[in-house]
Design an enzyme around this catalytic site. Structure first.
Site, mmCIF file in Angstrom:
data_model
loop_
_atom_site.group_PDB
_atom_site.id
_atom_site.type_symbol
_atom_site.label_atom_id
_atom_site.label_comp_id
_atom_site.label_asym_id
_atom_site.label_seq_id
_atom_site.Cartn_x
_atom_site.Cartn_y
_atom_site.Cartn_z
ATOM 1 N N GLY A 163 7.196 6.304 -2.999
ATOM 2 C CA GLY A 163 6.035 5.847 -2.547
ATOM 3 C C GLY A 163 5.426 5.850 -3.693
ATOM 4 N N GLY A 164 6.077 4.956 -5.246
ATOM 5 C CA GLY A 164 4.995 5.807 -6.886
ATOM 6 C C GLY A 164 4.660 4.845 -6.749
ATOM 7 N N GLY A 165 4.658 3.835 -6.353
ATOM 8 C CA GLY A 165 4.054 2.285 -7.040
ATOM 9 C C GLY A 165 5.013 1.548 -8.453
ATOM 10 C CG ASP A 192 6.552 1.955 -4.026
ATOM 11 O OD1 ASP A 192 6.354 1.098 -2.398
ATOM 12 O OD2 ASP A 192 5.716 2.160 -4.072
ATOM 13 C CG LEU A 193 8.488 -0.886 0.678
ATOM 14 C CD1 LEU A 193 7.532 -1.818 0.495
ATOM 15 C CD2 LEU A 193 9.679 -1.324 1.316
ATOM 16 C CG ASP A 217 12.572 1.164 4.753
ATOM 17 O OD1 ASP A 217 11.857 2.869 4.585
ATOM 18 O OD2 ASP A 217 12.131 0.484 5.983
ATOM 19 C CG MET A 218 9.509 5.537 2.873
ATOM 20 S SD MET A 218 7.606 6.590 2.569
ATOM 21 C CE MET A 218 6.448 5.339 2.735
ATOM 22 C CG HIS A 244 -3.562 8.451 3.046
ATOM 23 N ND1 HIS A 244 -4.639 9.377 2.208
ATOM 24 C CD2 HIS A 244 -2.965 8.262 2.502
ATOM 25 C CE1 HIS A 244 -5.120 7.841 1.718
ATOM 26 N NE2 HIS A 244 -3.496 7.315 1.563
#
Length: 356
Positions: free
Chosen positions: A200-202, A223-224, A243-244, A261
């Site tokens: 999810g590192g952008g 990430d996506l 996709d994680m 979160h």
């Protein structure tokens, strides 16, 4: 007099009336602040290297004729909030001048440490709309963002390039702000890592800074696909789309900032189980950078955490901020029963978790 009499005393009732009004109009703070950012007021003052007058600010805002009365009222409000400082003329003549405060330096555009992208994203009408759906969610359940826009935030971003950029820029600026405290607070932890995946590192700002500080690390920004497609080049970092919830690239360790979160407990356990498959047994670890709520503490940073919890209600699908006990439960469910919390001098903490 008893507590019941005290609670219904006329003075206390009037105090409650005033405080409810204050809560009711608290949006005025964010809207005035947003206008200052959009008008580049802090940048205009900063460019003069000293406090300046309303006339000077107005002349720099537009080549047309800005409404200096509106500007003055906004500045008066922001001075009361200590966003800007005020300097009346010493001789009683001339114009009042306005300067920067320790707060307004965070709303300068284009600096390494700025909250401008996050502020513009969080206060965008599309990002604000889900907040109006809270009562509907209480009555019916469901996801606030989906109620407001018909789809969840990730799909909405993939369909709307402008919002996607707004969102990515907002997340990237948080990485730039927190990276120094992360590198300092976890400096010994990065030394033994040969490869590191930022899940999810952008657009890769955080992993890029980590690799820059620790060149021995092979960095992977994951990430996506629609997110990494806009990511810039970072030396020593490869961008991988995926996709994680399906699979995560293999590495010595995984780092996640403000990712778990966004998700409910069940989804977090799924993500952590995929993390467990991707790191080596015994030595493999997950580095989680997130909030740890402390309900027993009454301070500004901890109080902000509870506001972020409502933000998760607005923008995520089941996401929430968690106490240390709640972190323990999802970590154990995901196969990482051994962990420790490293407190940082900010809203964030580092949770270092290992295989069982």
């Amino acid at each position: 007099m008893g507590s019941k009499d005290t609670e219904t005393s006329p003075d206390l009732i009037l105090k409650g009336h005033a405080e409810i009004l204050q809560h009711m109009f608290s949006f005025a703070d964010s809207m005035a602040l947003k206008s200052a950012v959009e008008l580049h007021i802090a940048d205009i003052i900063h460019s003069h290297n000293s406090p300046i007058t309303l006339t000077q600010i107005a002349s720099a805002i537009s080549s047309t004729s800005p409404d200096i009365t509106y500007l003055g009222r906004i500045m008066r409000f922001l001075v009361r909030r200590n966003i800007f400082t005020v300097h009346p003329p010493s001789d009683g003549a001339g114009e009042t001048r306005y300067g920067l405060s320790y707060k307004s330096r965070w709303i300068l555009h284009g600096t390494q440490k700025t909250l401008v992208p996050l502020l513009l994203m969080e206060n965008h009408p599309q990002a604000m709309a889900p907040w109006h759906c809270f009562s509907q969610c209480v009555k019916e359940g469901g996801v606030a963002f989906e109620k407001a826009h018909g789809v969840e935030i990730w799909e909405f971003a993939s369909r709307n390039p402008e919002f996607n950029k707004l969102f990515n820029d907002g997340m990237a600026c948080t990485a730039a702000i927190h990276i120094e405290s992360i590198l300092q607070g976890y400096k010994d932890g990065f030394g033994s890592i040969g490869s590191l995946v930022d899940v999810g590192g952008g657009t890769g700002e955080m992993i890029g800074q980590i690799v820059k500080s620790h060149p021995h690390i092979k960095g992977i920004n994951f990430d996506l696909p629609h997110v990494v497609s806009t990511a810039p080049v970072h030396h020593g970092v490869s961008h991988v789309g995926g996709d994680m919830f399906q699979a995560i690239p293999n590495a010595d360790a995984i780092i996640m900032k403000w990712v778990l979160h966004d998700w409910g407990d069940e989804d977090c356990v799924k993500i952590l189980k995929n993390c467990r498959k991707s790191v080596p047994p015994k030595t493999g670890k997950v580095i989680i950078i997130d909030l740890v709520l402390r309900p027993d503490r009454d301070d500004t940073l901890n109080d902000l955490g509870f506001a972020f919890d409502l933000l998760m209600m607005a923008h995520s699908s089941g996401g929430k901020e968690r106490t240390e006990l709640e972190w323990k439960q999802i970590l154990e469910g995901g196969g990482f029963p051994k962990f420790k919390v490293i407190t940082l001098p900010s809203t964030m903490s580092i949770i270092e978790a290992y295989h069982d």
